[in-house]
Every structure is written in C-alpha cells, then in structure tokens.
Design an enzyme around this catalytic site. Structure first.
Site, PDB file in Angstrom:
ATOM      1  N   GLN A   1      56.194  46.505   1.341  1.00 34.09           N
ATOM      2  CA  GLN A   1      57.359  46.637   2.235  1.00 34.09           C
ATOM      3  C   GLN A   1      57.572  48.079   2.696  1.00 34.09           C
ATOM      4  OE1 GLN A   1      60.869  43.957   1.475  1.00 34.09           O
ATOM      5  NE2 GLN A   1      60.287  44.382  -0.636  1.00 34.09           N
TER       6      GLN A   1
ATOM      7  N   TYR B   1      59.351  46.782 -16.534  1.00 35.68           N
ATOM      8  CA  TYR B   1      59.073  47.415 -15.235  1.00 35.68           C
ATOM      9  C   TYR B   1      59.819  48.753 -15.136  1.00 35.68           C
ATOM     10  CZ  TYR B   1      60.091  48.268 -10.251  1.00 35.68           C
ATOM     11  OH  TYR B   1      60.284  48.857  -9.033  1.00 35.68           O
TER      12      TYR B   1
ATOM     13  N   ALA C   1      53.209  50.163  -6.329  1.00 37.88           N
ATOM     14  CA  ALA C   1      53.675  49.909  -7.696  1.00 37.88           C
ATOM     15  C   ALA C   1      53.433  48.448  -8.047  1.00 37.88           C
ATOM     16  CB  ALA C   1      55.172  50.219  -7.815  1.00 37.88           C
TER      17      ALA C   1
HETATM   18  N1  LIG Z   1      61.299  46.029  -3.925  1.00 37.28           N
HETATM   19  C1  LIG Z   1      62.417  46.554  -4.430  1.00 37.28           C
HETATM   20  O1  LIG Z   1      63.489  45.948  -4.378  1.00 37.28           O
HETATM   21  C2  LIG Z   1      62.377  47.925  -5.050  1.00 37.28           C
HETATM   22  C3  LIG Z   1      63.553  48.421  -5.650  1.00 37.28           C
HETATM   23  C4  LIG Z   1      63.526  49.698  -6.213  1.00 37.28           C
HETATM   24  C5  LIG Z   1      62.364  50.449  -6.175  1.00 37.28           C
HETATM   25  N2  LIG Z   1      61.240  49.937  -5.612  1.00 37.28           N
HETATM   26  C6  LIG Z   1      60.032  50.773  -5.590  1.00 37.28           C
HETATM   27  O2  LIG Z   1      59.728  51.037  -4.238  1.00 37.28           O
HETATM   28  C7  LIG Z   1      58.322  51.154  -4.052  1.00 37.28           C
HETATM   29  C8  LIG Z   1      57.889  50.238  -2.933  1.00 37.28           C
HETATM   30  O3  LIG Z   1      58.238  48.901  -3.269  1.00 37.28           O
HETATM   31  P1  LIG Z   1      57.874  47.678  -2.286  1.00 37.28           P
HETATM   32  O4  LIG Z   1      58.941  46.642  -2.461  1.00 37.28           O
HETATM   33  O5  LIG Z   1      57.534  48.201  -0.951  1.00 37.28           O
HETATM   34  O6  LIG Z   1      56.546  47.137  -3.011  1.00 37.28           O
HETATM   35  P2  LIG Z   1      55.720  45.821  -2.670  1.00 37.28           P
HETATM   36  O7  LIG Z   1      56.129  45.277  -1.354  1.00 37.28           O
HETATM   37  O8  LIG Z   1      55.772  44.936  -3.878  1.00 37.28           O
HETATM   38  O9  LIG Z   1      54.242  46.389  -2.533  1.00 37.28           O
HETATM   39  C9  LIG Z   1      53.566  46.936  -3.626  1.00 37.28           C
HETATM   40  C10 LIG Z   1      52.422  47.758  -3.096  1.00 37.28           C
HETATM   41  O10 LIG Z   1      51.753  48.341  -4.215  1.00 37.28           O
HETATM   42  C11 LIG Z   1      50.364  48.153  -4.023  1.00 37.28           C
HETATM   43  N3  LIG Z   1      49.643  48.113  -5.280  1.00 37.28           N
HETATM   44  C12 LIG Z   1      49.874  47.310  -6.348  1.00 37.28           C
HETATM   45  N4  LIG Z   1      48.921  47.520  -7.277  1.00 37.28           N
HETATM   46  C13 LIG Z   1      48.072  48.476  -6.797  1.00 37.28           C
HETATM   47  C14 LIG Z   1      46.899  49.106  -7.266  1.00 37.28           C
HETATM   48  N5  LIG Z   1      46.358  48.806  -8.456  1.00 37.28           N
HETATM   49  N6  LIG Z   1      46.305  50.022  -6.471  1.00 37.28           N
HETATM   50  C15 LIG Z   1      46.813  50.339  -5.255  1.00 37.28           C
HETATM   51  N7  LIG Z   1      47.915  49.776  -4.742  1.00 37.28           N
HETATM   52  C16 LIG Z   1      48.542  48.849  -5.515  1.00 37.28           C
HETATM   53  C17 LIG Z   1      50.254  46.825  -3.293  1.00 37.28           C
HETATM   54  O11 LIG Z   1      48.980  46.752  -2.686  1.00 37.28           O
HETATM   55  P3  LIG Z   1      48.250  45.328  -2.346  1.00 37.28           P
HETATM   56  O12 LIG Z   1      49.313  44.435  -1.774  1.00 37.28           O
HETATM   57  O13 LIG Z   1      47.216  45.727  -1.350  1.00 37.28           O
HETATM   58  O14 LIG Z   1      47.702  44.802  -3.628  1.00 37.28           O
HETATM   59  C18 LIG Z   1      51.400  46.942  -2.303  1.00 37.28           C
HETATM   60  O15 LIG Z   1      51.002  47.681  -1.169  1.00 37.28           O
HETATM   61  C19 LIG Z   1      57.708  50.863  -5.430  1.00 37.28           C
HETATM   62  O16 LIG Z   1      57.486  52.087  -6.069  1.00 37.28           O
HETATM   63  C20 LIG Z   1      58.797  50.114  -6.165  1.00 37.28           C
HETATM   64  O17 LIG Z   1      58.708  50.304  -7.574  1.00 37.28           O
HETATM   65  C21 LIG Z   1      61.228  48.708  -5.040  1.00 37.28           C
END
Ligand SMILES: NC(=O)c1ccc[n+]([C@@H]2O[C@H](COP(=O)([O-])OP(=O)(O)OC[C@H]3O[C@@H](n4cnc5c(N)ncnc54)[C@H](OP(=O)(O)O)[C@@H]3O)[C@@H](O)[C@H]2O)c1
Length: 284
Positions: free
Chosen positions: A11, A125, A60
């Site tokens: 995202q 997590y 992540a």
């Molecule tokens: N979502 C929330 O509500 C939320 C809330 C607070 C903080 N955050 C933090 O915000 C950040 C972005 O979150 P998001 O919601 O955008 O995440 P997301 O949509 O779940 O996407 C996760 C990303 O991490 C990549 N990834 C996972 N394992 C990997 C690996 N081994 N090597 C390389 N890339 C890897 C995935 O790649 P592939 O898809 O190509 O596997 C994907 O691009 C993260 O740090 C998360 O902890 C998120």
C-alpha cells in the site's frame, strides 16, 4: 535525488514511488520478487548497485495475526531485513527512513502516545517492529523512524475494502468499538515522507491523518460517505477475539511534526472521502 523504496508492491510503498515520480525524483520501487530483504548478500549488492541517495523502507511482514504462529518469517523480514537495509544505507551513506507502527505501544490509557514514550508491544508483529526501530537507532547516527497507523492505500487490502466487500452481502456488521486510532491515507503520508526525506530533521516521528476514531466509527463513516445502508454494531475487543492482542489506545500525538515545521496531514474523514472517490473512479 534517487530514492530506493522497499514495499513497492504494498500500500504505502506504491504511493511513495508515485509521489516521488510526480516530484521528478528518480524512484526505484521494489517488491519481494525484485529484492528479498531477508537475503543479506542480495540486499548489499542491490543497494550498492542502485546507489540511492535515500532509502524509504516500507516493506514489512504485516500480517498481524499470522505473525503469532509464523514468528521466524516475521522476524526475518521485519528485524533482519531492516538490519541489512540499514547497514547497506550506512555503507553507501544514504539517508534511511524506516516505517514503523502504533503497534509498538501497549495501548494503555487514553492519552496520545508521544515519540519519547517507551514502546511496550503487546503482539509479536509489534515486537519485531520495535526491535527493528532499535536496530536502526543502534546502527545509524542519523535516521528517520516514522510510526504510522491504520493505513489505507489503493494498492492492496485494507479495512475499507473489507467493509465495502462485506456490505455487498450483509446489511448488519459487528465492528470493534473500543480500539481507538487514526486511519491514514497513503497518498497524504507519501507527501509528508518525501517532504521529510529532503531535510536533515532526523529522529522519530508519529505521522497519521488528524483525528481519532474507533474501528466501528471508521466503518460508519465509510458507509455514510459511500451512501451504503448498513447497520454497524459497535462491539468490544473481547467480543471479537483475534489471534494477536492489539493495543486499545492507538492514539499518537503529531505535535512534533508541527514543531519541526512539517505540514500535518488532513483529517481522516477528508482523506477517506478522497479515497472513496478514487476507488469509484478506479472501478469505472
Ligand atoms: N497496514 C497498516 O495498517 C500499517 C499500520 C502501521 C504501520 N504499518 C507499516 O507501514 C509499512 C507499509 O505497510 P503496508 O500496509 O503498505 O504493507 P503491505 O501493503 O502489507 O505490503 C508489504 C510490502 O512488504 C513487502 N515484503 C514483504 N516481505 C518482503 C521480503 N521478504 N522482501 C522484500 N519485500 C517484502 C511486500 O512485497 P511483496 O508483496 O512483493 O511480497 C509488500 O510490498 C510497513 O512497515 C508496516 O509495518 C502498516
């Protein structure tokens, strides 16, 4: 400025790359197929080859419940992956921005958490995200750690998409009403992150859309703005057991953003409205 963005297929990373391209930066966005961040050698090689001025680390392991039973993978991605990237950034003297989460806090009390409050994660997590923060702080003398919460972006799954999908088949939904936080639009967040990375105002920040609500209030506003008639029943966390414990109070203070001269994000309701319009246009 050349910026390497991990998590491009997720995202936030997707919108960070888009915002950077709009500003004329050289953006290199990678998903796990382009660069598996758990592979130390690949990380060093790739980062050296690209030689960016900055790394915005959005990748992540984000499956909060699954992480409780898949600890090794979660640790490898969130802790080791961050370590390798931070080390590589140090080696090539690139700025490093690590994206973290409200889930580093235990969620006790009702006051918004400030950047200097001590994290005390209640789920696995959150624990790995806190470990990653500590690694970044120990490896680098200058870094950005940006804690965000309740993210929604066009690219990927999120609470809004789940609510809209459920509303197709149900006219009544039970949604948790005693976890309070700030929904955050990745488009707004990306603007701030790119403003930040161009400065040397390093440190830990909290960055979310303005205002607080419960998941139930969030759901009500989604249906209100989308003009969908669904009854939302506000239930307690105890009535909706999940594998991972989640903090009840995810309020975070954003005062530091203002103090440091950054523009605060709009209200979550404003952001939600724009997001729903964008979804509708995407469907059309
Ligand atoms: N979502 C929330 O509500 C939320 C809330 C607070 C903080 N955050 C933090 O915000 C950040 C972005 O979150 P998001 O919601 O955008 O995440 P997301 O949509 O779940 O996407 C996760 C990303 O991490 C990549 N990834 C996972 N394992 C990997 C690996 N081994 N090597 C390389 N890339 C890897 C995935 O790649 P592939 O898809 O190509 O596997 C994907 O691009 C993260 O740090 C998360 O902890 C998120």
């Amino acid at each position: 400025m050349k910026i390497l963005v991990t998590g491009y297929t997720g995202q936030l990373g997707f919108d960070v790359v888009r915002e950077g391209l709009d500003r004329g930066f050289a953006m290199v966005g990678v998903g796990s197929k382009d660069l598996n961040i758990t592979d130390e050698c690949s990380v060093y090689q790739y980062v050296k080859e690209i030689n960016p001025d900055a790394i915005i680390h959005c990748a992540a392991y984000t499956a909060v419940d699954k992480a409780e039973d898949d600890k090794e993978n979660c640790w490898n991605v969130n802790v080791d992956g961050t370590r390798y990237l931070a080390n590589a950034a140090k080696e090539i003297k690139a700025k490093f921005m690590h994206i973290s989460t409200d889930y580093v806090f235990d969620g006790l009390g009702e006051a918004p958490f400030v950047e200097t409050d001590k994290p005390n994660p209640v789920g696995y997590y959150g624990r790995t995200k806190y470990e990653a923060e500590k690694i970044v702080q120990s490896l680098l003398s200058e870094y950005f750690i940006v804690r965000i919460s309740w993210v929604f972006g066009l690219n990927g799954n999120n609470f809004i998409k789940t609510m809209l999908r459920l509303a197709e088949t149900r006219d009544e939904l039970n949604v948790v009403g005693d976890q309070i936080g700030s929904p955050t639009n990745t488009v707004d967040l990306s603007r701030l992150l790119l403003d930040m990375i161009q400065t040397d105002k390093y440190g830990i920040y909290h960055a979310t859309n303005e205002g607080f609500c419960s998941w139930a209030e969030f759901a009500q506003e989604i249906f209100h703005l989308a003009e969908i008639t669904v009854t939302v029943n506000s239930i307690t966390t105890e009535e909706y057991p999940t594998r991972a414990v989640r903090p009840k109070n995810s309020r975070m203070s954003k005062q530091k953003l203002i103090d440091k001269g950054f523009c605060p994000l709009p209200s979550w309701q404003d952001s939600l409205g724009r997001y729903l319009n964008a979804i509708i246009h995407e469907v059309k």
